[in-house]
Design a protein around this motif. Structure first.
Motif, short mmCIF file in Angstrom:
data_model
loop_
_atom_site.label_atom_id
_atom_site.label_comp_id
_atom_site.label_asym_id
_atom_site.label_seq_id
_atom_site.Cartn_x
_atom_site.Cartn_y
_atom_site.Cartn_z
N VAL A 102 13.33 6.90 -7.34
CA VAL A 102 12.75 5.93 -6.40
C VAL A 102 13.80 5.56 -5.37
CG1 VAL A 102 11.70 3.67 -6.14
CG2 VAL A 102 11.22 5.03 -8.18
N GLU A 103 13.47 5.75 -4.10
CA GLU A 103 14.36 5.41 -2.99
C GLU A 103 13.76 4.24 -2.22
OE1 GLU A 103 14.22 9.06 -0.96
OE2 GLU A 103 15.40 10.17 -2.44
N PHE A 104 14.57 3.26 -1.84
CA PHE A 104 14.08 2.15 -1.03
C PHE A 104 14.93 2.02 0.23
CE2 PHE A 104 17.36 0.17 -3.63
CZ PHE A 104 17.99 -0.70 -2.77
N HIS A 131 18.76 3.79 -4.14
CA HIS A 131 17.85 4.58 -4.97
C HIS A 131 18.03 4.22 -6.44
CE1 HIS A 131 21.16 7.30 -6.23
NE2 HIS A 131 20.35 7.54 -7.25
N TYR A 132 17.00 4.51 -7.22
CA TYR A 132 17.04 4.36 -8.67
C TYR A 132 16.49 5.64 -9.28
CZ TYR A 132 15.42 3.22 -13.35
OH TYR A 132 15.19 3.24 -14.68
N ALA A 133 17.20 6.17 -10.28
CA ALA A 133 16.76 7.36 -11.00
C ALA A 133 17.10 7.17 -12.47
CB ALA A 133 17.43 8.62 -10.45
N PRO A 134 16.47 7.93 -13.36
CA PRO A 134 16.75 7.75 -14.79
C PRO A 134 18.23 7.89 -15.14
CG PRO A 134 14.76 9.05 -14.50
CD PRO A 134 15.35 8.87 -13.14
N ASP A 135 18.97 8.69 -14.36
CA ASP A 135 20.38 8.92 -14.70
C ASP A 135 21.36 8.42 -13.64
OD1 ASP A 135 19.68 10.72 -12.77
OD2 ASP A 135 20.54 12.48 -13.75
N SER A 136 20.88 7.73 -12.63
CA SER A 136 21.79 7.25 -11.59
C SER A 136 21.21 6.05 -10.87
CB SER A 136 22.09 8.36 -10.57
OG SER A 136 20.91 8.71 -9.86
N ASP A 192 0.84 -1.19 0.00
CA ASP A 192 0.00 0.00 0.00
C ASP A 192 0.88 1.24 0.00
OD1 ASP A 192 0.43 0.89 2.97
OD2 ASP A 192 -0.17 -1.22 3.11
N ALA A 193 0.30 2.36 -0.40
CA ALA A 193 1.07 3.60 -0.49
C ALA A 193 0.13 4.80 -0.43
CB ALA A 193 1.88 3.63 -1.79
N THR A 194 0.69 5.96 -0.07
CA THR A 194 -0.04 7.22 -0.09
C THR A 194 0.71 8.20 -0.98
OG1 THR A 194 1.11 8.00 1.89
CG2 THR A 194 -0.99 6.87 2.21
N LEU A 195 -0.04 9.07 -1.64
CA LEU A 195 0.53 10.09 -2.52
C LEU A 195 0.20 11.46 -1.97
CD1 LEU A 195 1.91 10.81 -5.28
CD2 LEU A 195 -0.40 10.80 -6.26
N ARG A 196 1.24 12.28 -1.75
CA ARG A 196 1.06 13.64 -1.27
C ARG A 196 2.04 14.56 -1.99
NH1 ARG A 196 -2.59 11.28 0.39
NH2 ARG A 196 -3.47 11.12 2.50
N GLU A 197 1.52 15.61 -2.62
CA GLU A 197 2.34 16.61 -3.30
C GLU A 197 3.32 15.97 -4.28
OE1 GLU A 197 4.15 18.96 -0.27
OE2 GLU A 197 2.27 19.94 0.30
N GLY A 198 2.85 14.97 -4.98
CA GLY A 198 3.66 14.32 -6.01
C GLY A 198 4.63 13.28 -5.51
N VAL A 199 4.65 13.02 -4.19
CA VAL A 199 5.57 12.04 -3.60
C VAL A 199 4.78 10.83 -3.14
CG1 VAL A 199 7.28 11.59 -1.81
CG2 VAL A 199 7.16 13.85 -2.88
N LEU A 200 5.16 9.65 -3.64
CA LEU A 200 4.49 8.39 -3.30
C LEU A 200 5.33 7.64 -2.28
CD1 LEU A 200 2.06 6.52 -4.11
CD2 LEU A 200 3.68 5.39 -5.66
N ARG A 201 4.72 7.34 -1.12
CA ARG A 201 5.42 6.61 -0.06
C ARG A 201 4.63 5.37 0.29
NH1 ARG A 201 6.43 12.02 1.61
NH2 ARG A 201 8.68 12.43 1.83
N ALA A 230 10.49 -0.77 2.17
CA ALA A 230 9.74 0.48 2.11
C ALA A 230 10.31 1.32 0.98
CB ALA A 230 9.84 1.23 3.44
N PHE A 231 9.48 2.18 0.37
CA PHE A 231 9.96 2.95 -0.77
C PHE A 231 9.34 4.34 -0.79
CE2 PHE A 231 6.01 1.05 -2.16
CZ PHE A 231 5.40 2.05 -2.89
N THR A 232 10.03 5.23 -1.50
CA THR A 232 9.55 6.59 -1.75
C THR A 232 9.83 6.94 -3.20
OG1 THR A 232 10.01 7.28 0.52
CG2 THR A 232 9.73 9.03 -1.11
#
Length: 422
Positions: A306-308, A326-331, A249-258, A297-299
């Motif tokens: 994406v951070e875990f 973490h995973y990002a398009p460039d790192s 499960d997750a919640t979305l607030r101000e564009g951030v999904l946790r 857990a992830f953000t």
């Protein structure tokens, strides 16, 4: 005589004209309707409007094709086919002046790339509407992001509020297999979107549900999922090595999904580091590593990063994994602790400290650091494995395994000697 002839010619012309009007009355009415309706809709919305194959018969207005582009509408383009509406002859003169019930065979709604423009909808003059669409597709012009395809939808406009619902069809995203849509309902008023609920179906067992709101351009929401195929969410080619069913499960607030997630039937297949490490052990094959426990857990940040954290994984192969990254398009980066069970592997002590740094809770632990980019990841374990295989003294391993039966000691000695070329 000439007067009679002239009158006869005039009467003949009128007769021919009347006959032509009679025989072609439907085509003429259709042509007039196309222009009349297109002009009225264009004036009401500011959009470019194109209509084709318009006709009216027995109180039913039909159009074979219609298209709206630009203007003050909150979308880029709307294309419809096979439109039917019950409209009286008097209402044809001002069809937008009273409520309308419209049935549409198929429609495609192309969203603006920057998202719906609320300001762009100001000044649109439309009546109350009840729209039924047998097959609706919603996408962006470049078909990036999520696409809703071939769903049956209903949209009701009352005053300045819209109520929408849909069932069936599928949801798609580039690079991922489609997922089925069970249902969705939403309301829109002013600058506020409220998605009261939605449910998606992934195969016979997987499900994703939730609700969300958008006020002033910012989304918030709550979501839960059960037995979703991991391949849907894994970046790049990771799905070729990791499989399982995700629940969480997750919640979305101000564009951030946790949120938090666990994986059932998790399996790591043909991971080079696992295969390399297994080569150090007698008779073990780690081509496929199943996991009894796999959770984290992830953000997910608004920019796609994406951070875990709190990763906890335990395998019946005698392996454990903890860490964060973490995973990002460039790192790409992660700091992991890999543990190998000491049970039935007493010779592991010979690889301390060349590979393993400590022994705790029945495991020998080593740090694995991952970096680079998703296209070119790097890690520091493989180099240490190769170095250890070339430098660990065979005698030290045999001494560490003194309590093992003689046959096992001989096997371990032969293995270590083969590794160091002796």
């Amino acid at each position: 005589m000439k007067v009679r002839r002239t009158l006869a010619v005039i009467l003949a012309v009128f007769a021919v004209g009347a006959g032509a009007v009679f025989f072609f009355r439907e085509a003429l009415v259709g042509l007039w309707l196309e222009r009349h309706l297109a002009a009225m809709i264009s004036e009401a919305t500011g959009a470019e409007v194109g209509l084709r194959d318009v006709s009216w018969r027995d109180g039913v207005l039909t159009a074979g094709h219609g298209e709206l582009t630009g203007g003050r509408l909150p979308f880029e383009r709307l294309e419809v086919g096979r439109l039917h509406a019950a409209v009286s002859w008097e209402q044809l003169l001002e069809p937008l002046a009273r409520p309308l019930a419209v049935e549409i065979g198929e429609a495609e709604l192309v969203l603006r790339k920057e998202g719906p423009s609320q300001a762009g909808a100001d000044g649109v003059i439309l009546p109350d509407l009840d729209l039924l669409v047998a097959r609706l597709t919603v996408r962006t012009s470049d078909e990036q992001g999520w696409i809703l395809r071939d769903t049956a939808a209903r949209a009701v406009r009352t005053g300045d509020a819209w109520s929408l619902s849909a069932r069936g069809g599928k949801v798609e995203r580039a690079g991922l297999p489609p997922i089925g849509l069970e249902r969705v309902s939403a309301e829109h008023r002013g600058s506020v979107w409220n998605i009261g609920g939605f449910a998606l179906r992934d195969g016979p067992d997987g499900a994703l549900a939730g609700s969300a709101t958008n006020e002033g351009g910012a989304w918030s929401g709550e979501f839960s999922w059960q037995d979703i195929d991991a391949a849907r969410l894994l970046p790049g080619g990771a799905g070729a090595h990791f499989s399982g069913k995700l629940s969480g499960d997750a919640t979305l607030r101000e564009g951030v999904l946790r949120g938090q997630c666990k994986v059932a039937d998790a399996s790591l297949d043909q991971a080079p580091q696992m295969v390399q490490m297994a080569s150090l052990f007698v008779g073990e094959n780690w081509d496929r590593v199943p996991w009894d426990v796999f959770r984290f857990a992830f953000t997910r940040q608004a920019d796609g990063r994406v951070e875990f954290e709190k990763l906890e994984a335990v395998s019946p192969k005698g392996i454990a994994l903890h860490g964060a990254g973490h995973y990002a398009p460039d790192s790409l980066a992660a700091d992991l602790q890999l543990g190998v069970s000491a049970e039935n592997r007493p010779w592991l002590v010979a690889f301390v400290p060349s590979i393993f740094r400590a022994q705790k809770s029945g495991y020998f632990w080593t740090t694995v650091r991952v970096g680079g980019t998703p296209e070119a990841p790097v890690e520091d374990l493989t180099t240490r494995l190769v170095t250890a295989a070339a430098t660990v003294p065979a005698a030290a391993a045999v001494e560490a395994a003194a309590e093992i039966p003689g046959a096992a000691v001989d096997t371990a000695t032969d293995l270590l000697r083969s590794l160091i070329g002796r």
